[in-house]
Design a protein around this motif. Structure first.
Motif, PDB file in Angstrom:
ATOM      1  N   PRO A 275       6.341 -46.112 -45.681  1.00 19.18           N
ATOM      2  CA  PRO A 275       4.812 -47.196 -44.991  1.00 19.18           C
ATOM      3  C   PRO A 275       5.628 -47.407 -43.264  1.00 19.18           C
ATOM      4  CG  PRO A 275       4.927 -48.326 -46.596  1.00 19.18           C
ATOM      5  CD  PRO A 275       5.848 -47.379 -47.248  1.00 19.18           C
ATOM      6  N   THR A 276       7.172 -48.102 -43.730  1.00 17.05           N
ATOM      7  CA  THR A 276       8.174 -48.760 -42.222  1.00 17.05           C
ATOM      8  C   THR A 276       8.437 -46.599 -41.367  1.00 17.05           C
ATOM      9  OG1 THR A 276       8.858 -50.023 -43.618  1.00 17.05           O
ATOM     10  CG2 THR A 276      10.170 -49.567 -41.483  1.00 17.05           C
ATOM     11  N   ARG A 277       8.567 -45.615 -42.312  1.00  7.99           N
ATOM     12  CA  ARG A 277       9.191 -44.491 -41.642  1.00  7.99           C
ATOM     13  C   ARG A 277       7.753 -44.473 -41.126  1.00  7.99           C
ATOM     14  NH1 ARG A 277      10.317 -38.932 -43.616  1.00  7.99           N
ATOM     15  NH2 ARG A 277       9.467 -40.161 -45.561  1.00  7.99           N
ATOM     16  N   GLN A 278       6.544 -44.498 -41.756  1.00  8.00           N
ATOM     17  CA  GLN A 278       5.324 -43.424 -41.133  1.00  8.00           C
ATOM     18  C   GLN A 278       4.977 -44.623 -39.721  1.00  8.00           C
ATOM     19  OE1 GLN A 278       3.247 -41.308 -41.846  1.00  8.00           O
ATOM     20  NE2 GLN A 278       4.914 -40.797 -43.728  1.00  8.00           N
ATOM     21  N   PHE A 279       4.642 -45.692 -39.913  1.00  8.14           N
ATOM     22  CA  PHE A 279       5.176 -46.491 -39.034  1.00  8.14           C
ATOM     23  C   PHE A 279       5.546 -46.128 -37.959  1.00  8.14           C
ATOM     24  CE2 PHE A 279       5.598 -50.572 -36.639  1.00  8.14           C
ATOM     25  CZ  PHE A 279       4.460 -51.048 -36.087  1.00  8.14           C
ATOM     26  N   ILE A 280       6.892 -45.705 -37.388  1.00  7.20           N
ATOM     27  CA  ILE A 280       8.037 -45.747 -36.735  1.00  7.20           C
ATOM     28  C   ILE A 280       7.368 -44.615 -36.093  1.00  7.20           C
ATOM     29  CG2 ILE A 280      10.095 -44.945 -35.704  1.00  7.20           C
ATOM     30  CD1 ILE A 280      10.835 -47.105 -38.061  1.00  7.20           C
ATOM     31  N   SER A 281       6.919 -43.353 -36.762  1.00  6.72           N
ATOM     32  CA  SER A 281       7.149 -42.018 -36.358  1.00  6.72           C
ATOM     33  C   SER A 281       5.660 -41.898 -36.201  1.00  6.72           C
ATOM     34  CB  SER A 281       6.933 -41.063 -37.604  1.00  6.72           C
ATOM     35  OG  SER A 281       5.452 -41.247 -38.847  1.00  6.72           O
ATOM     36  N   GLN A 282       4.506 -42.872 -35.705  1.00  7.88           N
ATOM     37  CA  GLN A 282       3.509 -43.226 -35.797  1.00  7.88           C
ATOM     38  C   GLN A 282       3.711 -43.651 -34.363  1.00  7.88           C
ATOM     39  OE1 GLN A 282       0.762 -45.344 -38.762  1.00  7.88           O
ATOM     40  NE2 GLN A 282       0.310 -42.859 -39.798  1.00  7.88           N
ATOM     41  N   ARG A 283       4.097 -44.396 -34.284  1.00  6.60           N
ATOM     42  CA  ARG A 283       4.143 -45.011 -32.920  1.00  6.60           C
ATOM     43  C   ARG A 283       4.752 -44.039 -32.058  1.00  6.60           C
ATOM     44  NH1 ARG A 283       1.664 -49.539 -31.497  1.00  6.60           N
ATOM     45  NH2 ARG A 283       3.074 -49.645 -30.105  1.00  6.60           N
ATOM     46  N   ALA A 284       5.905 -42.986 -32.162  1.00  5.44           N
ATOM     47  CA  ALA A 284       6.734 -42.420 -31.279  1.00  5.44           C
ATOM     48  C   ALA A 284       5.643 -41.644 -31.052  1.00  5.44           C
ATOM     49  CB  ALA A 284       7.438 -41.323 -32.129  1.00  5.44           C
ATOM     50  N   GLU A 285       4.611 -40.766 -31.686  1.00  9.62           N
ATOM     51  CA  GLU A 285       2.878 -40.130 -31.877  1.00  9.62           C
ATOM     52  C   GLU A 285       1.994 -40.908 -30.803  1.00  9.62           C
ATOM     53  OE1 GLU A 285       1.091 -38.503 -35.007  1.00  9.62           O
ATOM     54  OE2 GLU A 285       2.337 -38.427 -35.994  1.00  9.62           O
ATOM     55  N   ILE A 286       2.401 -41.751 -30.390  1.00  6.25           N
ATOM     56  CA  ILE A 286       1.220 -42.708 -29.668  1.00  6.25           C
ATOM     57  C   ILE A 286       1.942 -42.570 -28.485  1.00  6.25           C
ATOM     58  CG2 ILE A 286       0.169 -44.966 -28.981  1.00  6.25           C
ATOM     59  CD1 ILE A 286       0.273 -45.357 -32.368  1.00  6.25           C
ATOM     60  N   SER A 287       3.115 -42.706 -28.393  1.00  3.08           N
ATOM     61  CA  SER A 287       3.757 -43.339 -26.918  1.00  3.08           C
ATOM     62  C   SER A 287       3.659 -42.012 -26.195  1.00  3.08           C
ATOM     63  CB  SER A 287       5.212 -43.008 -26.908  1.00  3.08           C
ATOM     64  OG  SER A 287       6.079 -43.072 -27.714  1.00  3.08           O
ATOM     65  N   ALA A 288       3.854 -40.600 -26.816  1.00  3.67           N
ATOM     66  CA  ALA A 288       3.613 -39.091 -26.749  1.00  3.67           C
ATOM     67  C   ALA A 288       2.828 -39.210 -25.941  1.00  3.67           C
ATOM     68  CB  ALA A 288       4.366 -37.917 -27.505  1.00  3.67           C
ATOM     69  N   GLN A 289       1.014 -38.987 -27.116  1.00  2.36           N
ATOM     70  CA  GLN A 289      -0.201 -39.322 -26.811  1.00  2.36           C
ATOM     71  C   GLN A 289      -0.224 -39.492 -25.455  1.00  2.36           C
ATOM     72  OE1 GLN A 289      -2.327 -37.123 -28.113  1.00  2.36           O
ATOM     73  NE2 GLN A 289      -0.737 -36.208 -29.303  1.00  2.36           N
TER      74      GLN A 289
END
Length: 160
Positions: free
Chosen positions: A28-42
């Motif tokens: 879940p931590t890895r998913q959280f970090i990758s989703q944060r990166a996607e959010i910043s890219a969006q």
């Protein structure tokens, strides 16, 4: 005095619980970090889209001005105001008169490649040239290919 064991059963259980918590929370931590990166890219994409929309709004507002439209018609389409005599200077050698490209430029210019620049002619001249080229290729006589010699037992009739 008796020697105490280094790891007691409580310490072992505590280490196992901590290891299992790390293993459980890793995904879940890895998913959280990758989703944060996607959010910043969006968000960056959205900012870029907003900038494009603003630029297009400025362009649309500019095109609402009749003077800008006249200037663009004169520059792009070679229109002239009634009473003016427009002139287009044509280089007889066919090479466009442009300043030389900078020494560090990565792409060679069209003149360096051996042909005139594409933007050197107005758009209507390019269209007319393509019509002329299509007309000359359509009128070019087709040379008939020589027929192969007929075999000896050819059943087709021949005029002698």
């Amino acid at each position: 005095m008796a020697a105490r064991p280094r790891f007691t059963s409580r310490a072992t259980v505590l280490v196992l619980v901590l290891c299992s918590l790390v293993a459980i929370l890793a995904y879940p931590t890895r998913q959280f970090i990758s989703q944060r990166a996607e959010i910043s890219a969006q968000r960056a994409k959205a900012d870029h889209a907003r900038q494009q929309v603003e630029q297009l709004r400025r362009d649309r507002a500019r095109w609402q001005d009749p003077e800008y439209v006249k200037a663009q018609a004169r520059a792009r389409l070679h229109y002239a105001v009634p009473g003016e005599t427009p002139y287009i200077a044509v280089d007889p050698s066919g090479a466009a008169t442009r300043p030389p490209a900078p020494a560090g430029s990565a792409t060679p210019s069209a003149e360096a490649a051996g042909g005139p620049a594409k933007a050197a002619k107005p758009w209507y001249a390019s269209i007319w040239d393509s019509v002329d080229a299509a007309d000359t290729t359509a009128l070019a006589p087709a040379t008939p290919s020589p027929l192969p010699p007929s075999p000896v037992g050819d059943p087709t009739p021949h005029d002698h």
